[in-house]
Design an enzyme around this catalytic site. Structure first.
Site, mmCIF file in Angstrom:
data_model
loop_
_atom_site.group_PDB
_atom_site.id
_atom_site.type_symbol
_atom_site.label_atom_id
_atom_site.label_comp_id
_atom_site.label_asym_id
_atom_site.label_seq_id
_atom_site.Cartn_x
_atom_site.Cartn_y
_atom_site.Cartn_z
ATOM 1 N N CYS A 47 29.046 15.374 -11.632
ATOM 2 C CA CYS A 47 28.163 15.385 -11.195
ATOM 3 C C CYS A 47 27.560 17.075 -11.161
ATOM 4 O O CYS A 47 26.808 17.813 -12.007
ATOM 5 C CB CYS A 47 27.334 15.223 -10.307
ATOM 6 S SG CYS A 47 28.388 14.831 -8.872
ATOM 7 N N HIS A 52 26.664 14.611 -3.864
ATOM 8 C CA HIS A 52 26.128 14.236 -5.283
ATOM 9 C C HIS A 52 25.443 15.652 -5.747
ATOM 10 O O HIS A 52 24.155 15.269 -4.847
ATOM 11 C CB HIS A 52 25.626 12.946 -5.560
ATOM 12 C CG HIS A 52 24.982 12.975 -6.826
ATOM 13 N ND1 HIS A 52 26.559 12.804 -8.429
ATOM 14 C CD2 HIS A 52 24.073 12.024 -7.669
ATOM 15 C CE1 HIS A 52 25.112 12.778 -8.830
ATOM 16 N NE2 HIS A 52 24.168 12.362 -8.999
#
Length: 1174
Positions: free
Chosen positions: A204, A441
């Site tokens: 990510c 994330h």
């Protein structure tokens, strides 16, 4: 049960009121204005957008009882509220949706102009009633619905039943609605016009950066301009071009596998989370090098490089020292700053150099001065790194700063830039980190055209987001969430927020038209289009071929042609590697192959085979292997995938149907149709034939050596007894119908498990003088009445009686048992008990006996664990004496994992596993066996441990290593106790060797006499020995160890290294007059570290130290302040900032005496990852 509104009926939906409705509702009365009891909307309706973009709405109705009793046609519509993606919603409430229920619905506002717009969402409905003086939740329902213009609302006609809750409806009722829109994924391009990027593990961080770089159209055009070809050895430029091209012109999310592979990373490295700013620096440096000599050369400098000037200006004399540096990003402090301007103010803040900190001006001596930095030029693309992570000394760990920090769409930086110009910037991208200092994330908010329209790019998902929501959700700070209050309407609850901006990308406002200029097909080089089309076609063909291959089932076929003269147990070899030949499924000589569609049925397979066979056929299924075949007829009406997974098919026929060509079995008549043309019919089997049973017949022969062959496989009618079976056998053998009963011993090899001994074949002997009645059943072999039961697939073995029998004679059962029992098992060495930074006991042995790294052992299935260990010990002992008690066995449940589990022993269990008494038991648990060698018997593994010591040179590189076995229960372990208590034993050469089996590479510590622990010189006039504690894998010096320091917390921790070195006479003299400094030299982001001890004058200044250290390196080096950062069960040494170029006395300002020398490295990456140069 609650009745849910029919969502598929357009007619019912259109009866409900909504904005821009096609027709007015015919029977309900709509209340648009606040009711008389609604003093203000804020007291009766509240809504908010949550951090994740969901929306919550709270609607308080003081009383519904009056309308239920008196105004059954009325309904209410709440004020509108929004979800994070900008969709508008409201709540519809019917006090009397039916005569006995309250209806509750949620409606999305969609205009006729957006007739095609649709959004899938999950909606949660909750109702709180006033019970006594408190609100209590009584009703909770949820639904999923695709909201669109024709189907704008959804809910429940009977959300509240009057007869159940009427008593509460004359008091305030609160309705809580949560709308959770589904994020688009594959359909992102259709919904937003933009594509996402697939997360290949934990990539990510890379996806969020690539999306930002993609929308810098000037940069994208430069990437396209790099000359590339499919045959390029360095695939990184081409891989990046493919990603950008895919994002621009395709309708599905892009993947980054080619790019990751071009870095030289494997799939394990794809699953390691990295810092986006570090990755940006590494990728930038690498691409900038690749752009040299191409039309794209200089792009990075034009877009991303700015200039800053560091200066020291004397106050009382005319002297100024300046230094100009380039930069590609600016790291802004978040701690102590409210917004981006505060951070810039702090960045250029003037530091006064006065008092003891005066500046040594050349020619003027010590002077009061001012030190600072000023920007000369800012780059067109300004990358601002927000310093959200720092080391917390109080908590002894890295922490993330999540407090609120303001930034703006447009910023004016003119006051921070020395050069005249229009230094105004517009916000293009917000890279967001969600999580803590350990895990998290990344995703990004981007305004591709700087027109106020924002989108959230979260891996393969792209969705619209409100301008205000993009900022609010990334500013940080505690989040205030609304909840229903027991004593009122709603209350505000402060919740912890771990989502905040980590990196901001601004574009110089007066250059945005150039940087964001649209790219069309004409801007893409023709060769790149051809490459992309070629690659796409290749991938499409691969996908089609894979899809077609996946739709087919590989069927393994056998007939008597294939297996005649087979000379092992059963009728086929095993599908494993234990017997020294190719697996059944891989051995083309052991079966024929046929591919058919998985959904076809047994009848289709029979029809396919009948194309090649003129006589009747019967199809049987079984499990390949030496035993437990489970023979049964193929069900013609069941699917092939259900019947033939891990099974094979035997074709019973009276003619030859296969022949061998090029080492493969083929049908004699080739007339096969394509699998795609095969159809399916269901056929009812009809069988009026007399009862038959399918048996195999083998003949065993002894001519000094045993031999056995398969001679027949056929269905026979029922035999009355064993003698009758012998006649059948003799007819098959000699083609004569005679009585051979007195000369033949019969063995029955069952096609089922031997329950009495599951580790052996299921074979029963029947002597020539014995006779039993035969029945055709699937039950036990010999029943209570003395009958023999035969099943389909059983093997009848004939053995001629030999008289006299020689001493070396073995029976057919013994021969088959030997074949079945004798296997080859692979046992691999695994360094389970290693210590990081050292060579373990077993590793040193394997260096002497390298054949032990991978062992292929010939062993019997019924052999015990001890016999397996003994074989391993025997091989190792050819070079180094090892007993079986030192061998420890392990297995892993996942062949791709390094998580080794001790193999269950005979008398114990491991994690609920059954004891593994024999090799056969082990192979039922695992096919992968590993071993390690202990320096002491495994029975002492809980009581003993090894202490390792390293003898190192002045660069702390290993010269020799020593170890000693110690008792874990020992109260206090120090250098003195490890070296055998020198004071009591008066030893000059303490022995540190294994008492069981000494290994020559392991030596002893050098001799020395005990001395005061304070001077750490050990009392030797000729040698000075100093002990250190290092960390692993950095090999950084944590501290010096005194003779009486406790070592308990280090000796059993693989993250620490105990070592010593011998000081030279010169260094020994330096210790008396100079101050020691621990140096850690490293390349940024790499796993290359080197430690040493250096000596300096106690009064040396920071400036002088920088100059002295820098002279030792040809490369441009930075001198860094280091800290020791405790993390979990280890200590990491981390740089925090460059050492200031000042006149401060270093050792007074930094008593920790720990310095780092950071060398530049343009292609390495942290966590042992790097983009490999080609």
């Amino acid at each position: 049960m609650q009745k849910r509104e029919d969502q598929n009926s357009l007619l019912i939906t259109l009866k409900r009121p909504r904005q821009n409705s096609i027709s007015d509702p015919p029977q309900k009365k709509h209340i648009e204005k606040p009711l008389p009891f609604q003093s203000s909307t804020s007291n009766t309706f509240r809504s908010q957008i949550l951090q994740n973009g969901d929306a919550k709405a709270f609607w308080c109705i003081p009383s519904l009882r009056f309308d239920i009793d008196n105004n059954k046609d009325i309904f209410f519509e709440s004020p509108a509220f929004r979800t994070g993606n900008g969709d508008k919603w409201n709540i519809l409430l019917w006090p009397c949706k039916t005569s006995s229920t309250v209806g509750l619905f949620v409606q999305m506002e969609v205009s006729e102009e957006n007739f095609t717009y649709k959004k899938s969402a999950t909606v949660y409905f909750e109702a709180y009633f006033t019970v006594g003086s408190k609100l209590e939740r009584k009703v909770t329902l949820n639904l999923n619905h695709i909201f669109s213009f024709p189907y704008r609302d959804s809910g429940y006609d009977d959300f509240i039943k009057h007869n159940e809750y009427l008593q509460y409806l004359n008091k305030p009722t609160v309705f809580e609605i949560t709308v959770s829109p589904a994020r688009p994924h594959e359909e992102s391009k259709e919904a937003t016009g933009y594509n996402g990027i697939i997360n290949e593990g934990t990539t990510c961080y890379m996806n969020s950066l690539l999306q930002t770089l993609y929308f810098l159209n000037y940069f994208r055009k430069a990437v396209y301009a790099m000359p590339t070809a499919l045959k390029d050895q360095d695939r990184l430029p081409l891989a990046l071009q493919m990603i950008f091209y895919h994002l621009q012109f395709c309708d599905t999310p892009a993947n980054t596998r080619e790019l990751l592979t071009s870095f030289g990373w494997n799939s394990d490295q794809w699953n390691v989370q990295h810092d986006v700013q570090e990755f940006n620096c590494i990728l930038s440096d690498h691409l900038e090098n690749k752009m040299k000599g191409t039309p794209a050369e200089g792009t990075y400098t034009k877009l991303f490089v700015g200039k800053m000037e560091s200066f020291i200006k004397c106050k009382n004399v005319s002297f100024t020292s300046t230094r100009t540096e380039n930069f590609t990003d600016i790291q802004l402090n978040v701690k102590g700053c409210d917004d981006i301007y505060n951070s810039f103010d702090k960045y250029i803040e003037i530091e006064s150099l006065t008092g003891d900190n005066k500046y040594e001006a050349e020619g003027f001596g010590l002077q009061d001065a001012e030190k600072g930095v000023m920007f000369l030029e800012l780059p067109p693309v300004l990358q601002l790194q927000l310093k959200r992570f720092e080391y917390d000394y109080y908590c002894d760990k890295m922490v993330k700063l999540n407090h609120k920090y303001n930034f703006y769409d447009d910023i004016d930086l003119n006051k921070y830039v020395k050069t005249q110009g229009d230094w105004k910037y517009s916000l293009l991208s917000i890279l967001v980190h969600k999580g803590n200092a350990v895990t998290g994330h990344y995703f990004s908010y981007i305004s591709p055209e700087l027109n106020g329209k924002w989108y959230v790019f979260n891996d393969d998902s792209v969705d619209r987001i409100l301008d205000s929501q993009a900022k609010i959700s990334s500013l940080g700070g505690d989040f205030i969430e609304l909840e229903v209050s027991e004593n009122g309407f709603v209350k505000e609850v402060i919740t912890k927020n771990e989502t905040c901006a980590y990196m901001l990308v601004y574009i110089k406002t007066d250059m945005k038209n150039n940087i964001l200029q649209d790219l069309g097909q004409e801007d893409i080089p023709e060769h790149l289009k051809d490459i992309f089309d070629s690659e796409n076609k290749r991938r499409e063909n691969e996908i089609k071929q894979k899809a077609f291959k996946d739709s087919l089932l590989t069927i393994y076929l056998l007939s008597f042609d294939v297996i005649q003269d087979y000379s092992f147990p059963g009728i086929t070899i095993y599908d494993n590697d234990f017997y020294g030949y190719d697996k059944f499924t891989m051995n083309s000589g052991s079966r024929a192959l046929l591919e058919m569609k998985k959904e076809l049925k047994g009848y289709d397979l029979e029809m396919e085979i009948k194309k090649h066979v003129s006589t009747p056929v019967k199809l049987w299924t079984f499990i390949p292997g030496y035993k437990n075949w489970q023979f049964k007829p193929l069900d013609l009406n069941d699917t092939l995938i259900r019947q033939l997974t891990n099974r094979a098919v035997y074709i019973e026929t009276q003619e030859s149907i296969f022949y061998m060509i090029n080492s493969q079995w083929k049908f004699i008549e080739e007339n096969i149709k394509s699998p795609s043309s095969q159809g399916t019919e269901i056929l009812e089997e009809e069988s009026n034939e007399p009862e038959k049973i399918f048996l195999f017949f083998k003949w065993y022969k002894w001519d000094g050596i045993p031999s056995i062959k398969l001679i027949k496989g056929e269905s026979i009618t029922k035999c009355s007894d064993i003698n009758d079976l012998r006649k059948h056998f003799y007819m098959f053998k000699m083609n004569r119908n005679e009585d051979f009963s007195g000369k033949m011993r019969i063995y029955i090899e069952k096609s089922s498990e031997n329950f009495q001994n599951p580790n052996d074949l299921n074979i029963t002997a029947i002597e020539s003088y014995e006779n039993f009645e035969v029945t055709f059943t699937t039950r036990s072999l010999i029943s209570a009445t003395g009958k023999i039961s035969l099943s389909n697939g059983d093997i009848i073995i004939g053995e001629e009686i030999i008289d006299p029998i020689t001493s070396d004679y073995i029976t057919a059962k013994q021969h088959l048992g030997n074949l079945y029992q004798s296997i080859y098992i692979n046992v691999a060495y695994y360094n389970k008990y290693h210590k990081y930074g050292f060579e373990s006991f077993s590793y040193q042995i394997l260096n002497i006996a390298p054949e032990g790294y991978f062992l292929k052992l010939n062993i019997r299935l019924q052999d015990s664990q001890s016999e397996l260990k003994q074989q391993i010990a025997n091989i190792i002992s050819k070079t180094q004496s090892v007993s079986l008690e030192q061998i420890v066995l392990f297995y892993t449940e996942n062949p791709h994992s390094n998580n080794m589990i001790p193999l269950p022993g005979i008398d114990n269990t491991t994690f609920g596993k059954k004891p593994c008494k024999t090799v056969s038991d082990i192979l039922k648990l695992t096919n992968s066996v590993f071993y390690d060698i202990l320096p002491y018997p495994s029975s002492l593994i809980e009581k003993k441990t090894l202490v390792f010591f390293a003898y190192v040179n002045n660069k702390f590189s290993l010269i020799k290593q020593h170890y000693k076995i110690i008792d874990k229960s020992q109260i206090r372990i120090t250098i003195e106790t490890i070296t055998n208590d020198l004071q009591s034993q008066k030893l000059t050469k303490p022995s540190l060797i294994n008492p069981l089996s000494p290994v020559s590479p392991i030596s002893t510590l050098p001799s020395y006499n005990l001395s005061s622990p304070n001077d750490n010189t050990n009392g030797s006039s000729s040698e000075t020995i100093v002990y250190y504690l290092l960390n692993h894998p950095q090999n950084g010096i944590i501290k010096e160890i005194q003779l009486n320091d406790s070592l308990q917390s280090y000796i059993d921790n693989p993250n620490y290294i105990l070592c010593y070195r011998i000081l030279s006479p010169l260094e020994k003299n330096l210790t008396k007059t100079q101050t020691k400094l621990f140096i850690l030299t490293y390349k940024k982001g790499s796993n290359i570290f080197s430690s040493e001890v250096m000596y300096f004058n106690h009064k040396i200044t920071c400036k002088e130290l920088i100059s002295t250290l820098s002279q030792n390196y040809e490369e441009k080096a930075r001198v860094m302040i280091l800290i020791q950062s405790p993390y979990a069960d280890r200590i990491e040494i981390k740089p925090i900032r460059p050492l200031e170029d000042s006149e401060n006395h270093f050792f007074e300002r930094y008593p920790e005496k720990l310095i780092g020398i950071e060398l530049p490295c343009s292609y390495v990456y942290k966590n042992e990852l790097k983009i490999k140069e080609t």
